[in-house]
Design an enzyme around this catalytic site. Structure first.
Site, short mmCIF file in Angstrom:
data_model
loop_
_atom_site.label_atom_id
_atom_site.label_comp_id
_atom_site.label_asym_id
_atom_site.label_seq_id
_atom_site.Cartn_x
_atom_site.Cartn_y
_atom_site.Cartn_z
N GLY A 145 -10.96 -3.64 5.09
CA GLY A 145 -11.97 -4.03 6.09
C GLY A 145 -12.45 -5.46 5.95
N GLY A 190 -7.33 -1.23 9.08
CA GLY A 190 -8.14 -1.40 10.29
C GLY A 190 -9.50 -0.74 10.25
N ASP A 243 -10.58 -4.77 -1.41
CA ASP A 243 -9.51 -4.31 -0.52
C ASP A 243 -10.02 -3.35 0.55
OD1 ASP A 243 -6.54 -2.25 -1.11
OD2 ASP A 243 -7.08 -3.60 0.55
N ASP A 247 0.84 -1.21 0.00
CA ASP A 247 0.00 0.00 0.00
C ASP A 247 0.87 1.25 0.00
OD1 ASP A 247 -2.44 -1.64 1.99
OD2 ASP A 247 -2.75 -0.81 0.00
C1 DX5 Z 1 -6.43 1.06 2.54
C2 DX5 Z 1 -5.54 -0.04 1.90
C3 DX5 Z 1 -6.00 -1.44 2.25
C4 DX5 Z 1 -6.15 -1.67 3.75
C5 DX5 Z 1 -6.17 -3.14 4.10
O1 DX5 Z 1 -6.12 2.29 1.95
O2 DX5 Z 1 -5.58 0.06 0.51
O3 DX5 Z 1 -5.09 -2.37 1.67
O4 DX5 Z 1 -5.15 -1.03 4.43
O5 DX5 Z 1 -6.06 -3.21 5.50
P1 DX5 Z 1 -7.29 -3.77 6.40
O6 DX5 Z 1 -7.52 -5.19 5.90
O7 DX5 Z 1 -6.75 -3.72 7.80
O8 DX5 Z 1 -8.43 -2.88 6.13
ZN ZN Z 2 -4.57 -1.54 -0.59
#
Ligand code: DX5
Ligand code: ZN
Length: 219
Positions: free
Chosen positions: A181, A149, A179, A34
């Site tokens: 949550g 998160g 992608d 990311d």
């Molecule tokens: C948000 C990112 C995602 C996210 C995934 O901008 O693109 O990849 O961080 O992390 P969780 O699964 O914790 O939401």
């Molecule tokens: Zn991402």
């Protein structure tokens, strides 16, 4: 079978190498990188993600799934090409016009990398339809981009369903990645809707047993 990408956004820095080994042996298919520039989204993760990609290039052959949440897309394509990622995904919302989208698609392909386009929860699906024949994947954000998160935005699930039906109807070869949550409790929603790749960050990183969590996400 759905493929799993792990987002490294919330990975703790101490014993990062050990964590990366543990993630690889847990059965994930991708490391989801990311990249945030502090402009397209307020967080800035560039240095952190470059460091993780340095580690990964010396310890794994698993493919890198680079998710650019940046304004200056071309600059960051160049920054991450060196790691020979499997796919580079940019945000449609970062483009000023159609010419830029086509230029970025062409440039990524010229460098033998697969191309993804990502859209935020409030961006309409129709805005990417014209690019689908040219790209390998659509990354549907199921949270507002910017941090890990967060809670999944339920309305985005129907976007995945509509896109999946459209891709089937038009006989397009496009992967659909969800992608943000995603947890064991809601992963089946995304799979039923038609996502064939799902990304999870905190759901995996905060769990006791990475392998168990990855298996549950795949089921
Ligand atoms: C948000 C990112 C995602 C996210 C995934 O901008 O693109 O990849 O961080 O992390 P969780 O699964 O914790 O939401
Ligand atoms: Zn991402």
């Amino acid at each position: 079978m759905v493929e799993i990408g792990v987002s490294l956004l919330n990975m703790k820095n101490e014993n990062a190498i050990q964590t990366l080994y543990n993630l690889e042996t847990a059965g994930i298919e991708y490391f989801h990188i990311d990249v945030m520039d502090g402009k397209f989204v307020t967080n800035n993760t560039v240095d952190q993600m470059l460091e993780y990609c340095e580690y990964l290039s010396s310890i794994t052959n698993l493919p890198l799934d680079v998710h650019l949440m940046v304004e200056d897309v071309k600059t960051y394509i160049d920054s991450f090409l060196v790691f020979e990622p499997n796919i580079i995904t940019f945000h449609l919302e970062a483009a000023q016009n159609k010419e830029e989208v086509l230029e970025w698609i062409k440039y990524i392909k010229e460098n033998n990398v697969r191309v993804g386009i990502s859209i935020k929860p409030t961006t309409k699906l129709e805005e990417i339809y014209e690019y689908l024949p040219l790209i390998h994947e659509v990354l549907i954000m199921t949270v507002e981009p910017g941090k890990g998160g967060q809670a999944l935005i339920r309305e985005t699930v129907s976007k995945i369903e509509i896109l999946s039906n459209y891709v089937k109807e038009k006989k397009l070869e496009v992967d659909i990645e969800a992608d943000g949550g995603i947890k064991v409790e809601n992963a089946s929603l995304l799979k039923k809707a038609g996502a064939n790749i799902i990304v999870a960050g905190t759901a995996i990183l905060d769990s006791e047993n990475f392998k168990e969590t990855v298996e549950k996400l795949k089921k």
